[in-house]
Motif scaffolding. Structure first.
Motif, mmCIF file in Angstrom:
data_model
loop_
_atom_site.group_PDB
_atom_site.id
_atom_site.type_symbol
_atom_site.label_atom_id
_atom_site.label_comp_id
_atom_site.label_asym_id
_atom_site.label_seq_id
_atom_site.Cartn_x
_atom_site.Cartn_y
_atom_site.Cartn_z
ATOM 1 N N GLU A 142 -12.755 -7.733 -10.546
ATOM 2 C CA GLU A 142 -12.709 -8.140 -11.965
ATOM 3 C C GLU A 142 -14.070 -8.535 -12.519
ATOM 4 O O GLU A 142 -14.306 -8.450 -13.707
ATOM 5 N N LYS A 173 -5.298 4.878 -13.375
ATOM 6 C CA LYS A 173 -4.445 4.193 -14.349
ATOM 7 C C LYS A 173 -3.080 3.894 -13.712
ATOM 8 O O LYS A 173 -2.554 2.794 -13.830
ATOM 9 N N SER A 174 -2.539 4.899 -13.009
ATOM 10 C CA SER A 174 -1.179 4.712 -12.482
ATOM 11 C C SER A 174 -1.116 3.609 -11.424
ATOM 12 O O SER A 174 -0.087 2.983 -11.238
ATOM 13 N N ASN A 188 -10.141 3.534 -23.455
ATOM 14 C CA ASN A 188 -10.814 3.675 -24.757
ATOM 15 C C ASN A 188 -12.301 3.393 -24.636
ATOM 16 O O ASN A 188 -13.137 4.090 -25.212
ATOM 17 N N GLY A 215 -3.094 0.931 -11.546
ATOM 18 C CA GLY A 215 -3.428 -0.352 -12.157
ATOM 19 C C GLY A 215 -4.900 -0.723 -12.176
ATOM 20 O O GLY A 215 -5.253 -1.854 -12.516
ATOM 21 N N TYR A 216 -5.800 0.180 -11.777
ATOM 22 C CA TYR A 216 -7.227 -0.132 -11.871
ATOM 23 C C TYR A 216 -7.731 -0.022 -13.316
ATOM 24 O O TYR A 216 -8.722 -0.638 -13.684
ATOM 25 N N LEU A 217 -7.090 0.822 -14.119
ATOM 26 C CA LEU A 217 -7.506 1.005 -15.514
ATOM 27 C C LEU A 217 -6.337 0.730 -16.450
ATOM 28 O O LEU A 217 -5.210 1.106 -16.153
ATOM 29 N N ASP A 218 -6.628 0.084 -17.604
ATOM 30 C CA ASP A 218 -5.593 -0.029 -18.639
ATOM 31 C C ASP A 218 -6.064 0.738 -19.883
ATOM 32 O O ASP A 218 -7.144 1.323 -19.884
ATOM 33 N N ASP A 219 -5.269 0.715 -20.938
ATOM 34 C CA ASP A 219 -5.598 1.499 -22.137
ATOM 35 C C ASP A 219 -6.931 1.094 -22.753
ATOM 36 O O ASP A 219 -7.694 1.934 -23.233
ATOM 37 N N ASP A 220 -7.235 -0.225 -22.737
ATOM 38 C CA ASP A 220 -8.517 -0.689 -23.289
ATOM 39 C C ASP A 220 -9.687 -0.108 -22.494
ATOM 40 O O ASP A 220 -10.703 0.315 -23.065
ATOM 41 N N ASP A 221 -9.542 -0.110 -21.170
ATOM 42 C CA ASP A 221 -10.603 0.468 -20.315
ATOM 43 C C ASP A 221 -10.825 1.937 -20.669
ATOM 44 O O ASP A 221 -11.961 2.406 -20.770
#
Length: 313
Positions: free
Chosen positions: A179, A220-221, A231, A223-229
């Motif tokens: 993080e 993403k699947s 973008n 959980g290392y990346l979310d939608d904000d990441d």
């Protein structure tokens, strides 16, 4: 214009040579002429269109793609896997099988193999045969701990491949991404992790794949990346990643907080490994693959024929 006699002689010579398996010397002796005369007749038969030589095998299509890609991207070797009529699961499996066979043949003089993570490399490891390679060490080149989809993490793949080779492996006791910069500093400077990263920088061969953050993203699947990441990566010009390090369309590693939070080799360190084998499939990754090839990160590319065809076009 050829006379009937000349045409007849050419056809007769060509038939003996191509269909009956006679040597040029044998045909020359039968016709009381020298061997160069026969050689010239065979060449003229091709020029006149009496003889057309083509290789009747579907692999001629893949060999053609391989040679074009080797030239285009200055690669040591390209293996194109024919996938006609396969569903996506079978395509990945076929690619894994081909990659496993290729790696197995390339291990002479290799003392250590680095491995990244992901579903394509899982397929390679699953298809790898059991054999004795106890002089080779397997090393993860990126962190590989997590609670989701553990089977595709680098530590698990390293362990699984080491089992197949009946040899030993190292473990990177850290996730692929953390993080904060502060936590990353503490981890990479801890003795165990620093030691494994040092081993990873010095492997003889690395097995990697290429990802895209935008479609069917494994990062993403799990959980290392979310939608904000995603973008923010898009704004920074990211088109793909190797071993969780994002690069732009020119193949340059981007300056982005997410790249700074990866526990693993950076792209320059991967590029310095003597033999980097990239195993990739899926036309939806076209931009990512093209950029990675521009960046010069791979020495060997193993790819499905549809994506290879799309790359050339």
């Amino acid at each position: 214009m050829l006379s009937w006699e000349e045409r007849r002689l050419m056809v007769k010579v060509a038939k003996l040579y191509y269909f009956e398996g006679w040597t040029q010397a044998q045909i020359a002796a039968k016709n009381n002429v020298s061997r160069p005369v026969i050689s010239k007749l065979l060449n003229n038969a091709k020029k006149e269109g009496l003889v057309e030589i083509y290789i009747k095998d579907e692999t001629v299509h893949t060999v053609d793609l391989e040679q074009k890609l080797e030239k285009m991207y200055d690669l040591d070797e390209v293996i194109v896997v024919s996938t006609a009529g396969y569903d996506p699961v079978m395509v990945k499996r076929q690619l894994g099988k081909t990659a496993a066979a290729y790696v197995g043949k390339k291990l002479q003089n290799v003392k250590s193999v680095g491995i990244s993570w992901g579903t394509t490399l899982l397929s390679l490891v699953e298809e790898y045969p059991y054999e004795r390679r106890d002089d080779i060490q397997i090393v993860p080149i990126v962190g590989g701990m997590g609670t989701k989809d553990v089977h595709i993490h680098s530590n698990q793949l390293a362990f699984h491949l080491a089992q197949k080779m009946n040899t030993s492996c190292s473990y990177l006791y850290a996730p692929a991404m953390v993080e904060s910069d502060d936590l990353k500093e503490r981890l990479v400077n801890s003795k165990d992790i620093a030691h494994v990263l040092d081993k990873a920088r010095n492997v003889d061969m690395a097995l990697v794949s290429i990802g895209t953050p935008y479609k069917s993203s494994t990062m993403k699947s799990i959980g290392y990346l979310d939608d904000d990441d995603i973008n923010s990566l898009s704004k920074a010009g990211a088109v793909g990643d190797i071993s969780s390090r994002f690069f732009d369309a020119a193949g340059e590693e981007i300056d982005h907080p997410l790249n700074n939070q990866v526990i693993g080799l950076n792209l320059e360190e991967i590029k310095n490994i003597p033999q980097v084998i990239g195993v990739v499939e899926g036309s939806y990754k076209l931009d990512s693959i093209e950029a990675a090839l521009r960046g010069g990160y791979l020495d060997i590319l193993i790819i499905d024929d549809q994506t290879a065809q799309a790359l050339i076009q």
